[in-house]
Design a protein around this motif. Structure first.
Motif, short mmCIF file in Angstrom:
data_model
loop_
_atom_site.label_atom_id
_atom_site.label_comp_id
_atom_site.label_asym_id
_atom_site.label_seq_id
_atom_site.Cartn_x
_atom_site.Cartn_y
_atom_site.Cartn_z
N LEU A 1 -19.26 10.15 -6.46
CA LEU A 1 -19.31 11.61 -6.35
C LEU A 1 -18.15 12.29 -7.06
O LEU A 1 -17.00 11.84 -6.97
CB LEU A 1 -19.30 12.01 -4.86
CG LEU A 1 -20.55 11.61 -4.08
CD1 LEU A 1 -20.36 11.88 -2.59
CD2 LEU A 1 -21.77 12.34 -4.61
N PRO A 2 -18.43 13.37 -7.78
CA PRO A 2 -17.37 14.10 -8.49
C PRO A 2 -16.56 14.99 -7.54
O PRO A 2 -17.09 15.50 -6.56
CB PRO A 2 -18.16 14.97 -9.47
CG PRO A 2 -19.48 15.20 -8.79
CD PRO A 2 -19.76 13.97 -7.98
N VAL A 3 -15.26 15.13 -7.84
CA VAL A 3 -14.39 16.07 -7.11
C VAL A 3 -13.63 16.87 -8.17
O VAL A 3 -13.05 16.29 -9.07
CB VAL A 3 -13.37 15.32 -6.21
CG1 VAL A 3 -12.45 16.32 -5.51
CG2 VAL A 3 -14.10 14.44 -5.21
N LEU A 4 -13.66 18.21 -8.05
CA LEU A 4 -13.06 19.05 -9.08
C LEU A 4 -11.53 18.93 -9.11
O LEU A 4 -10.88 19.00 -8.07
CB LEU A 4 -13.45 20.52 -8.87
CG LEU A 4 -12.84 21.52 -9.87
CD1 LEU A 4 -13.31 21.24 -11.30
CD2 LEU A 4 -13.19 22.95 -9.48
N CYS B 1 -13.62 4.74 -14.43
CA CYS B 1 -13.84 4.36 -13.03
C CYS B 1 -15.33 4.56 -12.74
O CYS B 1 -16.06 5.04 -13.61
CB CYS B 1 -12.97 5.20 -12.11
SG CYS B 1 -13.54 6.91 -11.97
N PRO B 2 -15.79 4.22 -11.54
CA PRO B 2 -17.22 4.40 -11.25
C PRO B 2 -17.70 5.84 -11.47
O PRO B 2 -18.84 6.06 -11.87
CB PRO B 2 -17.32 4.01 -9.77
CG PRO B 2 -16.21 3.01 -9.58
CD PRO B 2 -15.09 3.52 -10.46
N ARG B 3 -16.81 6.84 -11.25
CA ARG B 3 -17.27 8.22 -11.39
C ARG B 3 -17.50 8.62 -12.85
O ARG B 3 -18.54 9.17 -13.17
CB ARG B 3 -16.26 9.18 -10.74
CG ARG B 3 -16.51 9.32 -9.24
CD ARG B 3 -15.61 10.38 -8.65
NE ARG B 3 -14.63 9.75 -7.78
CZ ARG B 3 -13.59 10.39 -7.28
NH1 ARG B 3 -13.35 11.66 -7.60
NH2 ARG B 3 -12.76 9.76 -6.48
N CYS B 4 -16.53 8.34 -13.72
CA CYS B 4 -16.70 8.82 -15.10
C CYS B 4 -17.55 7.87 -15.93
O CYS B 4 -17.80 8.14 -17.11
CB CYS B 4 -15.35 9.12 -15.75
SG CYS B 4 -14.21 7.74 -15.77
N THR B 5 -18.01 6.75 -15.33
CA THR B 5 -18.98 5.91 -16.03
C THR B 5 -20.37 6.06 -15.40
O THR B 5 -21.30 5.31 -15.72
CB THR B 5 -18.57 4.43 -16.00
OG1 THR B 5 -18.36 4.03 -14.64
CG2 THR B 5 -17.30 4.20 -16.80
N CYS C 1 -12.55 12.99 -11.68
CA CYS C 1 -12.06 11.74 -11.11
C CYS C 1 -10.56 11.64 -11.40
O CYS C 1 -10.01 12.48 -12.10
CB CYS C 1 -12.81 10.53 -11.65
SG CYS C 1 -12.57 10.27 -13.42
N GLY C 2 -9.92 10.59 -10.89
CA GLY C 2 -8.47 10.48 -11.06
C GLY C 2 -8.04 9.70 -12.29
O GLY C 2 -6.86 9.40 -12.46
N CYS C 3 -8.98 9.37 -13.19
CA CYS C 3 -8.62 8.59 -14.37
C CYS C 3 -7.68 9.38 -15.26
O CYS C 3 -7.84 10.58 -15.45
CB CYS C 3 -9.87 8.23 -15.17
SG CYS C 3 -10.88 7.00 -14.34
N GLU C 4 -6.74 8.64 -15.84
CA GLU C 4 -5.76 9.25 -16.72
C GLU C 4 -6.42 9.74 -18.01
O GLU C 4 -7.37 9.13 -18.51
CB GLU C 4 -4.70 8.20 -17.07
CG GLU C 4 -3.46 8.76 -17.72
CD GLU C 4 -2.56 7.65 -18.27
OE1 GLU C 4 -1.65 7.98 -19.04
OE2 GLU C 4 -2.80 6.46 -17.93
N ASN D 1 -13.49 6.32 -22.49
CA ASN D 1 -12.20 6.91 -22.12
C ASN D 1 -12.26 8.43 -22.10
O ASN D 1 -11.59 9.08 -21.31
CB ASN D 1 -11.10 6.48 -23.10
CG ASN D 1 -10.62 5.06 -22.83
OD1 ASN D 1 -11.01 4.45 -21.83
ND2 ASN D 1 -9.78 4.54 -23.70
N ARG D 2 -13.05 8.99 -22.99
CA ARG D 2 -13.11 10.45 -23.10
C ARG D 2 -14.13 11.03 -22.12
O ARG D 2 -14.17 12.24 -21.91
CB ARG D 2 -13.50 10.81 -24.53
CG ARG D 2 -12.75 12.00 -25.06
CD ARG D 2 -13.01 12.18 -26.54
NE ARG D 2 -14.40 12.51 -26.81
CZ ARG D 2 -14.90 12.63 -28.04
NH1 ARG D 2 -14.13 12.44 -29.08
NH2 ARG D 2 -16.16 12.93 -28.22
#
Ligand code: ZN
Ligand code: MN
Length: 497
Positions: free
Chosen positions: A66-69, A56-60, A41-44, A158-159
């Motif tokens: 949906l994941p994007v590499l 964000c919704p992806r990493c939670t 995802c694009g999270c910092e 966060n991680r």
């Protein structure tokens, strides 16, 4: 046993039974890739941000996300693989590793199971020992569960989704020292290729240690995995403790105490490992292909581009520093161990044309300043002094403007203030006294009433003169050149005859 054989023999001889036990050690190292954003995802990615602020919704793990590499993560992973001389697979895939824990909201970790992006490769240690890598795979980190709040457990995501590479060795290691040497070398390579900063304080490098022991010439026995050891020293301690614990358990003769395949944790306060749970096998995780991500293709063009980013690797640098720049093996190893320091040294050595002196000042003063509260810096980038400043100081010493002894005061001031050497020599009054008349005056004062010393010197005991150096240097405020003082004293004593 001959001394030579004893030196090369591996393992531990039990004082109780005389049996030689052979340790079998393998390491799995999780290392955080130095990307700006997370793996899918694009999270910092940033250490120390407020809990759950980088999500964000992806990493939670929200439904439907949906994941994007992240291509940068793949690029850094490939560089790490190339730095280890490993084979990068033309295609690989992601898999779901299923397990439940409160820091893993999806209920699975996206990892690589049967088709990792990289296989093979390895590291040759300074001792000449070759440690082979089985594989390296890409995976996402989990979040962090914080259990130190009494009855509460807090979760920080966060991680969650931070990109990791997991490097798995063959069980080639036989001692705590080898484990330590391998980790040091691995960290160096990852830092040099820019794959990771490997900052262990920030949890960027974590190690799982597999250890078993067996009597010489007997088959391997049950292995124990010590999870998540977060410093090289702790890895060494955990290995040493496991070897001793397992030998003791086998030699107790009580089968109920024999080591079993299990996961243990390392208690760094006590220096011991403790049982956590019986070890999972791969089938416990119900791995299956991640349906939301396409296979990963690495073509020749991508590979070639990543090869172009590779710098001169640590082993080659050490060799060059020894052969071309005349550094000792020890100095070369100490300087190369940190890429920032090596780059700093390289510039200072080129500008001053005195590599050995640069190496001495760096190993004796610069490295010692890191972590010293007086300087408040932990690495070369935070330090105010630049390579050209060090070269300038070495020039001033070479020209006799300042004495070597004043150099220490000067370099410390340069590291603190970032001011130029010339400016500080002026400000701190470090220039040597060049006035020979002045030096002669101090020498005559020091000789007054010291007839015994003068007589000893004349009788050939020139070392007797050392007793006079102190008073002269003191009179000069430390700014006289000791060599000139010595010569002047000798000349005055001889003249008296
Ligand atoms: Zn995210
Ligand atoms: Mn893993």
């Amino acid at each position: 046993m001959s001394p030579a054989a004893e030196k090369t023999a591996i393992g531990v001889v039990s004082a109780k039974t005389g049996v030689r036990w052979i340790p079998v050690i393998g390491l799995e190292v999780h290392c955080q890739l130095d990307t700006r954003t997370k793996l899918f995802c694009g999270c910092e990615v940033r250490f120390g941000a407020p809990p759950n602020s980088l999500t964000c919704p992806r990493c939670t793990g929200q439904p439907g996300a949906l994941p994007v590499l992240n291509e940068e993560a793949l690029a850094l992973a490939v560089r790490a693989a190339l730095g280890l001389g490993a084979d990068v697979a033309p295609w690989s895939k992601f898999d779901r590793k299923n397990y439940f824990y409160c820091d893993l909201p999806k209920g699975y970790q996206i990892s690589q199971f049967d088709r990792p992006f990289c296989t093979g490769g390895g590291i040759t240690l300074a001792s000449g020992k070759r440690v082979r890598l089985t594989r390296i795979h890409l995976e996402e980190d989990a979040g962090k569960a914080i259990h130190d709040r009494g009855d509460e457990t807090l979760v920080d995501l966060n991680r969650s989704g931070v990109p990791l590479i997991e490097s798995v060795t063959e069980a080639d290691l036989v001692s705590a020292q080898e484990a330590h040497d391998y980790l040091t070398a691995l960290k160096e390579i990852f830092q040099y290729v820019g794959a990771s900063r490997c900052d262990m304080e920030k949890g960027e490098l974590r190690c799982d240690v597999n250890v078993s022991v067996h009597p010489e010439n007997e088959p391997w026995r049950a292995k124990v995995e010590v999870k998540n050891v977060n410093s090289f020293r702790f890895v060494q301690q955990a290995v040493e403790h496991e070897i001793a614990r397992q030998i003791e358990a086998y030699e107790s003769g009580d089968p109920s105490r024999y080591p079993v395949q299990e996961t243990r944790t390392f208690d760094s306060a006590k220096g011991v490992t403790r049982s956590m749970r019986s070890k999972e096998s791969a089938h416990d995780y119900r791995y299956f292909a991640e349906p939301d991500l396409p296979p990963v293709h690495v073509d020749e063009v991508f590979l070639e581009r990543q090869r172009g980013f590779l710098p001169e690797l640590p082993a080659a640098r050490r060799e060059r520093y020894r052969k071309d720049l005349g550094l000792s093996e020890y100095d070369a190893a100490v300087i190369v161990a940190d890429r920032g320091v090596a780059d700093f040294f390289e510039i200072a050595a080129r500008v001053s044309k005195k590599p050995k002196e640069c190496a001495n000042w760096i190993t004796n003063e610069v490295l010692r300043a890191f972590g010293d509260p007086e300087f408040g810096v932990t690495n070369v980038d935070e330090m105010a002094m630049r390579p050209n400043d060090l070269a300038e100081m070495i020039d001033l010493i070479g020209e006799g403007v300042i004495h070597n002894n004043a150099g220490r005061q000067l370099i410390r001031a340069m590291m603190k203030t970032g001011k130029k050497a010339e400016v500080l020599v002026e400000e701190l009054g470090l220039a040597q006294v060049q006035d020979t008349g002045l030096i002669e005056g101090w020498c005559r004062d020091a000789l007054k009433g010291k007839d015994k010393i003068a007589a000893d010197v004349k009788a050939g005991k020139t070392n007797a003169i050392n007793a006079l150096l102190g008073p002269v240097m003191k009179a000069s405020g430390g700014k006289a050149n000791p060599q000139v003082v010595r010569e002047t004293l000798l000349r005055l004593i001889q003249q008296e005859a």
